[in-house]
Scaffold this active site. Sequence first.
Site, short mmCIF file in Angstrom:
data_model
loop_
_atom_site.label_atom_id
_atom_site.label_comp_id
_atom_site.label_asym_id
_atom_site.label_seq_id
_atom_site.Cartn_x
_atom_site.Cartn_y
_atom_site.Cartn_z
N SER A 280 -2.76 2.75 3.29
CA SER A 280 -2.21 1.90 4.35
C SER A 280 -2.99 2.01 5.66
O SER A 280 -3.02 3.07 6.28
CB SER A 280 -0.74 2.25 4.58
OG SER A 280 -0.24 1.55 5.70
N CYS B 93 2.74 -13.49 3.89
CA CYS B 93 3.59 -13.37 5.09
C CYS B 93 3.44 -14.63 5.94
O CYS B 93 2.32 -15.10 6.16
CB CYS B 93 3.15 -12.14 5.89
SG CYS B 93 3.94 -12.00 7.50
N HIS C 237 -10.53 -5.44 4.18
CA HIS C 237 -9.07 -5.43 4.05
C HIS C 237 -8.62 -6.76 3.46
O HIS C 237 -9.19 -7.81 3.75
CB HIS C 237 -8.42 -5.21 5.41
CG HIS C 237 -6.94 -5.00 5.37
ND1 HIS C 237 -6.06 -6.05 5.28
CD2 HIS C 237 -6.19 -3.87 5.40
CE1 HIS C 237 -4.82 -5.57 5.26
NE2 HIS C 237 -4.88 -4.25 5.32
N THR D 15 -3.43 -9.23 11.87
CA THR D 15 -2.08 -9.17 12.46
C THR D 15 -1.59 -7.76 12.76
O THR D 15 -0.68 -7.59 13.57
CB THR D 15 -1.06 -9.85 11.53
OG1 THR D 15 -1.06 -9.19 10.26
CG2 THR D 15 -1.40 -11.32 11.34
N ASN E 109 -2.21 0.30 8.42
CA ASN E 109 -1.15 0.37 9.43
C ASN E 109 -0.62 1.80 9.54
O ASN E 109 -0.34 2.30 10.63
CB ASN E 109 -0.03 -0.60 9.05
CG ASN E 109 1.25 -0.35 9.81
OD1 ASN E 109 2.20 0.20 9.25
ND2 ASN E 109 1.30 -0.75 11.05
N CYS F 7 0.85 -9.29 15.15
CA CYS F 7 2.29 -9.40 14.88
C CYS F 7 3.05 -8.41 15.73
O CYS F 7 2.86 -7.20 15.63
CB CYS F 7 2.56 -9.14 13.39
SG CYS F 7 4.31 -9.19 12.97
N SER G 119 4.62 -0.27 5.25
CA SER G 119 4.55 -0.30 3.78
C SER G 119 5.36 0.83 3.14
O SER G 119 5.28 1.02 1.93
CB SER G 119 3.08 -0.20 3.34
OG SER G 119 2.47 0.96 3.88
N GLU H 26 -6.10 -8.76 3.99
CA GLU H 26 -5.77 -9.82 4.95
C GLU H 26 -7.03 -10.41 5.57
O GLU H 26 -7.15 -11.63 5.71
CB GLU H 26 -4.85 -9.29 6.06
CG GLU H 26 -4.48 -10.36 7.07
CD GLU H 26 -3.73 -9.83 8.29
OE1 GLU H 26 -3.91 -10.40 9.38
OE2 GLU H 26 -2.96 -8.85 8.14
N HIS I 41 0.83 -1.20 0.00
CA HIS I 41 0.00 0.00 0.00
C HIS I 41 0.87 1.26 0.00
O HIS I 41 0.83 2.08 0.93
CB HIS I 41 -0.94 0.00 1.21
CG HIS I 41 -2.03 -1.01 1.11
ND1 HIS I 41 -2.61 -1.62 2.19
CD2 HIS I 41 -2.65 -1.54 0.02
CE1 HIS I 41 -3.53 -2.47 1.78
NE2 HIS I 41 -3.57 -2.44 0.47
#
Length: 287
Positions: A223, A96, A126, A164, A225, A195, A267, A128, A40
């Site tokens: 993104s 991942c 999303h 994660t 994150n 994570c 990212s 994931e 992203h």
Amino acid sequence: MYIEIDENSGFCFGVTTAIRKAEEELANGETLYCLGDIVHNGKECERLGAMGLKSVDKSQLENLEEAKVMFRAHGEPPSTYLLCRQNNIEIIDATCPVVLQLQQRIRARYCSNPNEQIVIFGKPGHAEVLGLVGQTEGHAIVLSGPHDISKIDFERDVCLFSQTTKPLSEFQKIERLIRERIVAPATFSSYDTICRRVSNRIPRMIEFASRHEAVLFVCGRKSSNGKVLFEACKRVNPHTFFAEGPDDMDFETLGRFSSLGICGATSTPKWLMEQCREAMLDNLRGK
């Protein structure tokens, strides 16, 4: 002006591996497709696109045959693997390892007790999360936050997992709320699947942001994150500014400070943060 790039920012392990695999395949001169943006970050996607990486969506994938397609770090649901087998597509799987292990755990839990509610704390839609929900044949309940727990039937067994990259504090709050509401004999199990390589960045970035008069957060706008980390910086340093790259920087405002910290999401490539530093220095020199 003193400018420092955060040594803890930049690609996480999963993204680094995906980028390396893409570069290796592209070096062979073969056509390589990627299902969705490999990361992203628009600037990194442009760089790999110039090397020959072609991004496709699910509808385009359905029309591909005998091609080579990369699955990015976010992972894919079982239905995507099936489609690729049917279309004789070679998969370059860059899922991942942390995400892959989570997919397997959710799949095993769902298969062992189909009547249990699988609940996933994550961002609806999303990439994931779509891969995780796919392990339950679409039956998992996705919670975007504590306000969504009304989706759960507290008189049935519940098993909680997390995307994660979500904040640990939010996961723990959801966990506590479910535990308080579960009605016996229904059972509640939870697994912290966040994570740590990602979640540990928040306290480190907070410390980094607090050391500087101003912060430049470099990140793609897609993104998830990045949004979390940007807000973490903003909370401790109100002089935190967002930029996708050098062309997006407010040099006049940033130039008012004597100390600038440059950081980014999992990212965000290091080379992009370095470009932002050089652009700032060039502006200060009057170039």
